[in-house]
Design an enzyme around this catalytic site. Structure first.
Site, PDB file in Angstrom:
ATOM      1  N   THR A  64       1.184  -0.381   6.328  1.00 38.28           N
ATOM      2  CA  THR A  64       1.181  -1.217   5.137  1.00 38.28           C
ATOM      3  C   THR A  64       1.445  -2.648   5.579  1.00 38.28           C
ATOM      4  O   THR A  64       2.105  -2.868   6.584  1.00 38.28           O
ATOM      5  CB  THR A  64       2.254  -0.737   4.139  1.00 38.28           C
ATOM      6  OG1 THR A  64       2.288  -1.632   3.020  1.00 38.28           O
ATOM      7  CG2 THR A  64       3.632  -0.666   4.750  1.00 38.28           C
ATOM      8  N   GLY A  65       0.918  -3.600   4.843  1.00 38.22           N
ATOM      9  CA  GLY A  65       1.178  -4.990   5.205  1.00 38.22           C
ATOM     10  C   GLY A  65      -0.068  -5.838   5.154  1.00 38.22           C
ATOM     11  O   GLY A  65      -1.010  -5.526   4.417  1.00 38.22           O
TER      12      GLY A  65
ATOM     13  N   GLY B  85      -3.211  -6.664   5.785  1.00 33.05           N
ATOM     14  CA  GLY B  85      -4.321  -5.896   6.326  1.00 33.05           C
ATOM     15  C   GLY B  85      -5.342  -6.712   7.078  1.00 33.05           C
ATOM     16  O   GLY B  85      -5.990  -6.199   7.994  1.00 33.05           O
TER      17      GLY B  85
ATOM     18  N   ARG C 287     -13.700  -8.517   0.000  1.00 34.00           N
ATOM     19  CA  ARG C 287     -12.721  -8.329   1.074  1.00 34.00           C
ATOM     20  C   ARG C 287     -12.260  -6.863   1.142  1.00 34.00           C
ATOM     21  O   ARG C 287     -11.961  -6.239   0.141  1.00 34.00           O
ATOM     22  CB  ARG C 287     -11.519  -9.246   0.811  1.00 34.00           C
ATOM     23  CG  ARG C 287     -10.399  -9.147   1.844  1.00 34.00           C
ATOM     24  CD  ARG C 287      -9.294  -8.223   1.411  1.00 34.00           C
ATOM     25  NE  ARG C 287      -8.133  -8.322   2.307  1.00 34.00           N
ATOM     26  CZ  ARG C 287      -7.130  -7.451   2.308  1.00 34.00           C
ATOM     27  NH1 ARG C 287      -7.122  -6.444   1.472  1.00 34.00           N
ATOM     28  NH2 ARG C 287      -6.123  -7.601   3.139  1.00 34.00           N
ATOM     29  N   VAL C 288     -12.205  -6.353   2.354  1.00 30.26           N
ATOM     30  CA  VAL C 288     -11.674  -5.011   2.586  1.00 30.26           C
ATOM     31  C   VAL C 288     -10.505  -5.159   3.557  1.00 30.26           C
ATOM     32  O   VAL C 288     -10.610  -5.875   4.553  1.00 30.26           O
ATOM     33  CB  VAL C 288     -12.760  -4.097   3.192  1.00 30.26           C
ATOM     34  CG1 VAL C 288     -12.167  -2.759   3.621  1.00 30.26           C
ATOM     35  CG2 VAL C 288     -13.896  -3.889   2.194  1.00 30.26           C
ATOM     36  N   GLY C 289      -9.403  -4.493   3.260  1.00 36.13           N
ATOM     37  CA  GLY C 289      -8.235  -4.589   4.135  1.00 36.13           C
ATOM     38  C   GLY C 289      -8.205  -3.472   5.159  1.00 36.13           C
ATOM     39  O   GLY C 289      -9.209  -2.820   5.447  1.00 36.13           O
ATOM     40  N   ASP C 290      -7.031  -3.234   5.695  1.00 34.98           N
ATOM     41  CA  ASP C 290      -6.845  -2.207   6.722  1.00 34.98           C
ATOM     42  C   ASP C 290      -6.788  -0.795   6.138  1.00 34.98           C
ATOM     43  O   ASP C 290      -7.110   0.180   6.820  1.00 34.98           O
ATOM     44  CB  ASP C 290      -5.535  -2.463   7.475  1.00 34.98           C
ATOM     45  CG  ASP C 290      -4.327  -2.446   6.532  1.00 34.98           C
ATOM     46  OD1 ASP C 290      -4.449  -2.918   5.380  1.00 34.98           O
ATOM     47  OD2 ASP C 290      -3.255  -1.963   6.938  1.00 34.98           O
TER      48      ASP C 290
ATOM     49  N   THR D 214       0.824  -1.215   0.000  1.00 37.50           N
ATOM     50  CA  THR D 214       0.000   0.000   0.000  1.00 37.50           C
ATOM     51  C   THR D 214       0.849   1.252   0.000  1.00 37.50           C
ATOM     52  O   THR D 214       1.881   1.291   0.664  1.00 37.50           O
ATOM     53  CB  THR D 214      -0.849   0.018   1.279  1.00 37.50           C
ATOM     54  OG1 THR D 214      -1.734  -1.070   1.237  1.00 37.50           O
ATOM     55  CG2 THR D 214      -1.628   1.303   1.430  1.00 37.50           C
TER      56      THR D 214
HETATM   57  C1  SD4 Z   1      -4.254  -4.703   2.450  1.00 39.55           C
HETATM   58  N1  SD4 Z   1      -2.658  -3.436   3.689  1.00 39.55           N
HETATM   59  O1  SD4 Z   1      -5.219  -4.571   1.720  1.00 39.55           O
HETATM   60  C2  SD4 Z   1      -3.190  -3.661   2.391  1.00 39.55           C
HETATM   61  C3  SD4 Z   1      -2.188  -4.076   1.410  1.00 39.55           C
HETATM   62  C4  SD4 Z   1      -0.888  -3.465   1.729  1.00 39.55           C
HETATM   63  O2  SD4 Z   1       1.177  -2.925   1.757  1.00 39.55           O
HETATM   64  O3  SD4 Z   1      -0.517  -2.907   2.560  1.00 39.55           O
HETATM   65  N2  SD4 Z   1       0.029  -3.443   1.285  1.00 39.55           N
HETATM   66  O4  SD4 Z   1      -4.084  -5.647   3.193  1.00 39.55           O
END
Ligand code: SD4
Length: 340
Positions: free
Chosen positions: A255-256, A258, A232-235, A204
């Protein structure tokens, strides 16, 4: 011509030694330097932190940074790319979109949610309808590249790996529709192959800026996780998880992985730690360690910036993590790489 310097540090704290605040300033996750350059252009012309974050992250959406921001990346199980984005200012104004379909400019749609509605968060097909009403162009987010990724995953890899648990796939295709496995028949099924979360499917853009007035803004934009279950929805679009901003303190972005990270609101925690007096590095380490205590294998990073321009980051589950800084102490942006 821009140059870039790489500093490898295991632990560091940046402090502004003189009493002058180090503003304006912007920090960005990963090595998304073009986005940082754009944000800095806005800031150094006296623009707002909110504009800097929107315009900076938009660069990544157009340039498809790492294939994990913007259109044409991370196809879901149906092969469709959908976008999550958030923008927040330091006076608690928030706009976010999640699972946004067929609109490329996710963070700008989020800004429209912030500025033109009393809501904070719109999702899915109806977020698309909002965007169209606001004048955004509707178009497919699929590209030849994302189609190719999806075809390989679906046809050659038989929908592996994926994010399902405790289900059985269609026996002929090894793909969906999936059916729930009754607990006592678990042992008759093949072991699940879990999605391996690494930096190639999680990148991200997260950005935090303070402008010359001392106002803070933070934001994110991403196409989420590769082969995610549709919906799906992430962080990233969740205030406090993907990013957070407070003019009294500063801001943070994450980031990471999520699906794990959103359970811990790491950006909020980092800001709260800074409010208690922690340095940005210590604050982000606290946020990352809180997650690692529950999920030692998670992959992620948090960046943080105080309202006076101190910055820091922490990471976990990857060897190193880069982030970009631009402030008035340097002629060009700098990529700082920390050890995790
Ligand atoms: C997610 N956090 O949708 C986001 C993807 C992401 O670094 O961070 N990437 O999980």
């Amino acid at each position: 011509m821009l140059w870039l310097s790489l500093i490898l540090l295991s632990s560091f704290n940046y402090y502004v030694v003189d009493s002058e605040p180090n503003v304006p300033v912007v920090i960005t996750t990963w090595w998304f330097s073009n986005a940082t350059v754009k944000a800095w252009e806005v800031l150094k012309e006296g623009g707002t932190a909110l504009d800097a974050v929107e315009q900076g992250a938009s660069v990544c959406e157009v340039q498809q940074c790492d294939g994990t921001v913007g259109y044409g990346g991370s196809p879901d199980e149906n092969g469709e790319t959908t976008l999550d984005a958030l923008i927040m200012d330091g006076t608690m104004n928030v706009g976010a979109v999640a699972a946004l379909r067929r609109i490329k400019s996710a963070i700008s749609v989020a800004r429209h949610v912030l500025e033109h509605t009393k809501h904070s968060f719109l999702a899915g097909e109806l977020a698309t309808q909002f965007a169209v009403q606001m004048g955004f162009h509707e178009e497919s987010l699929t590209t030849a590249h994302s189609k190719q990724l999806w075809l390989k995953w679906h046809n050659e890899n038989h929908c592996q790996p994926n994010f399902w648990m405790g289900v059985k796939p269609d026996p002929t295709k090894q793909c969906g529709p999936y059916h729930e496995i009754k607990k006592n028949s678990f042992r008759d099924t093949q072991p699940e192959v879990h999605m391996i979360v690494d930096r190639y499917n999680h990148d991200t853009i997260g950005m935090v800026a303070v402008d010359s007035n001392g106002d803070v803004a933070a934001g994110t934009s991403t196409n989420g996780a590769k082969y995610k279950i549709p919906g799906r929805v992430g962080d990233s679009p969740i205030p406090g998880a993907g990013a957070y901003a407070d003019n009294e303190v500063g801001g943070a972005a994450a980031t990471g992985d999520g699906d794990i990270m959103l359970r811990f609101l790491p950006s909020f925690l980092a800001v709260e730690e800074m409010r208690r007096g922690a340095s940005p590095t210590d604050a982000t380490q606290t946020a990352v360690k809180r997650i690692a205590a529950h999920y030692p294998d998670f992959m992620g990073a948090v960046i943080a910036l105080t309202k006076t321009g101190q910055y820091g980051a922490a990471c976990h589950g990857i060897p190193t993590f880069p982030f970009v800084v631009q402030d008035k102490t340097r002629n060009v942006f700098e990529v700082i790489t920390i050890k995790c």
